[in-house]
Motif scaffolding. Sequence first.
Motif, short mmCIF file in Angstrom:
data_model
loop_
_atom_site.label_atom_id
_atom_site.label_comp_id
_atom_site.label_asym_id
_atom_site.label_seq_id
_atom_site.Cartn_x
_atom_site.Cartn_y
_atom_site.Cartn_z
N SER A 69 41.94 52.20 39.22
CA SER A 69 41.90 50.78 39.45
C SER A 69 41.86 49.51 38.53
CB SER A 69 40.63 50.71 40.59
OG SER A 69 39.33 50.88 39.67
N GLU A 70 42.00 48.46 39.17
CA GLU A 70 42.26 47.46 38.16
C GLU A 70 41.10 46.76 37.90
OE1 GLU A 70 45.61 44.23 38.78
OE2 GLU A 70 43.98 43.51 39.71
N THR A 71 40.61 46.54 36.82
CA THR A 71 39.70 45.50 36.13
C THR A 71 40.13 44.18 35.53
OG1 THR A 71 37.51 45.44 34.92
CG2 THR A 71 39.42 46.90 34.24
N THR A 85 43.59 41.65 32.49
CA THR A 85 43.80 42.68 33.40
C THR A 85 44.09 43.83 33.04
OG1 THR A 85 44.17 40.77 35.09
CG2 THR A 85 44.69 42.86 35.67
N THR A 86 43.53 44.81 33.25
CA THR A 86 43.99 46.20 32.91
C THR A 86 43.61 47.33 33.79
OG1 THR A 86 44.14 47.69 31.13
CG2 THR A 86 42.07 46.67 31.32
N THR A 87 43.68 48.62 33.59
CA THR A 87 43.12 49.70 34.49
C THR A 87 41.70 50.05 33.89
OG1 THR A 87 44.12 51.42 33.38
CG2 THR A 87 45.30 50.41 35.39
N ASN A 96 36.01 43.76 41.20
CA ASN A 96 36.36 44.27 40.14
C ASN A 96 36.37 43.45 39.11
OD1 ASN A 96 38.30 42.78 41.03
ND2 ASN A 96 39.91 44.11 40.72
#
Length: 455
Positions: A293-295, A326-328, A379
């Motif tokens: 998921s994206e954080t 933004t990253t996973t 998130n």
Amino acid sequence: MSVKRVSECFVKPQHDHSQDAKQPIYLTPFDLPFLNLNYSQKGLLFAKPPPSENQHFSITTFLNDLKHSLSATLTHFYPLAARLATRKQQNPPSYVIYIDPENSPGVKFVHATVEVSVSDVLTSTYVPSVVHSFFDLNNVISHDGHTMPLLSIQVTELIDGIFIGGSVNHMLADGTSFWHFMSVWSEIFRSKDENGYIISRPPIFKRWVLEGYDHVTSLPFTHPDQFIDKTENSPKTQVVIKEKFLHFSSAAVSKLKAKANTECNTQKISSLQAVTALLWRCVTRARHQPGKSETVCKLITSNRGRVNPPMSEDYFGNPIGSVSATTTVEELMAHGLGWAALRIHEAVRNHDDAAVKRTVESWYRNPVVLKINELFHPNTTHIGSSPRFDMYGCEFGLGKAVAARSGQMNKADGKMAMYPGPEGGGSMDVEVCMLPEYMAEFECDEEVISALKSD
């Protein structure tokens, strides 16, 4: 412990404005998106002066001095005493909102008392809910500034302390502007100059306008129901969150900054970016999001120095923007503090003159009024306020404040507010807001615990 309101009144500017100062102040694409958001609430907690043979603290005298100096300050910051106005037409749809200095009922001034001590506020594990009652205008949104004060000051007398809390319309002032006002008010208070003619930093009210556009910004609406939704701002829809303060000593901040820069073999990561990276990692870990998921880490930033030519730091308004890294979850956890800090650094660096002007131009093409639920996503770690604000320079004859606190509005899970530490020297306080189940995980996070140790 309930707060008891003793009195309230309105304080007007001490001197009449010049004719130029009575002209409408039109709101900009920086300001208008905040029409549906709550007022910003920040304040300072002071210890009462200890009793002595030569001097006895009088709350009546103190309140009178505050009101007199506030009146003198409003001569310079006259829009704070005004109200909003709207000019509209049906065809084509046109809705122009502006500050009307001609309509100047004043700033609301509230005196309240509460049977709470300074230590009750400072030593609780979580911010006591009574602190929220140290502020006026809860659940008021910026659009309400047509009929409600644009600024309300509440002075709450504790058993052994004084809290001065300000609730300001967020379209009118960001954190930079609010603390500019508070600094000048403190300056006039301490100078004992009843007129307050001369101040060190006069505010600048001339609006920043994107080249090629009219200084009067029109919204494509005919009625507030088209962009105002008060249901999401009501107490019933507000999620109960826990709030606590973390204190990072100057040594702890220096260690984090050095660690982040060493890991990236650079010297360009700032203290704020290093602390923000730590918070991002630990909040994400506490939420147990799926690895794919994206954080997101979102920072609110002033645009004053980012446009060319730059605005003055004394520009009074709400010229803020946001930048996001933004990253996973997998990527964020697989790398260290420095990697996360570098993502944040790059996002801040890329928020330059061209990026700011692109955002403004895009808003002109498609005007948007924000809603709370669009700002805070499950998130996201959301970073607001700034440790660079000179909060503790505002003394009001009581010496330096022992703490800064905020009200209940504009908060959500993952919302962090940054403050300077009371002792200065690069120290930082962080107001952490999280859902109870996530707060429990966050408090036990080894990376947080280790970072707070300065040894």
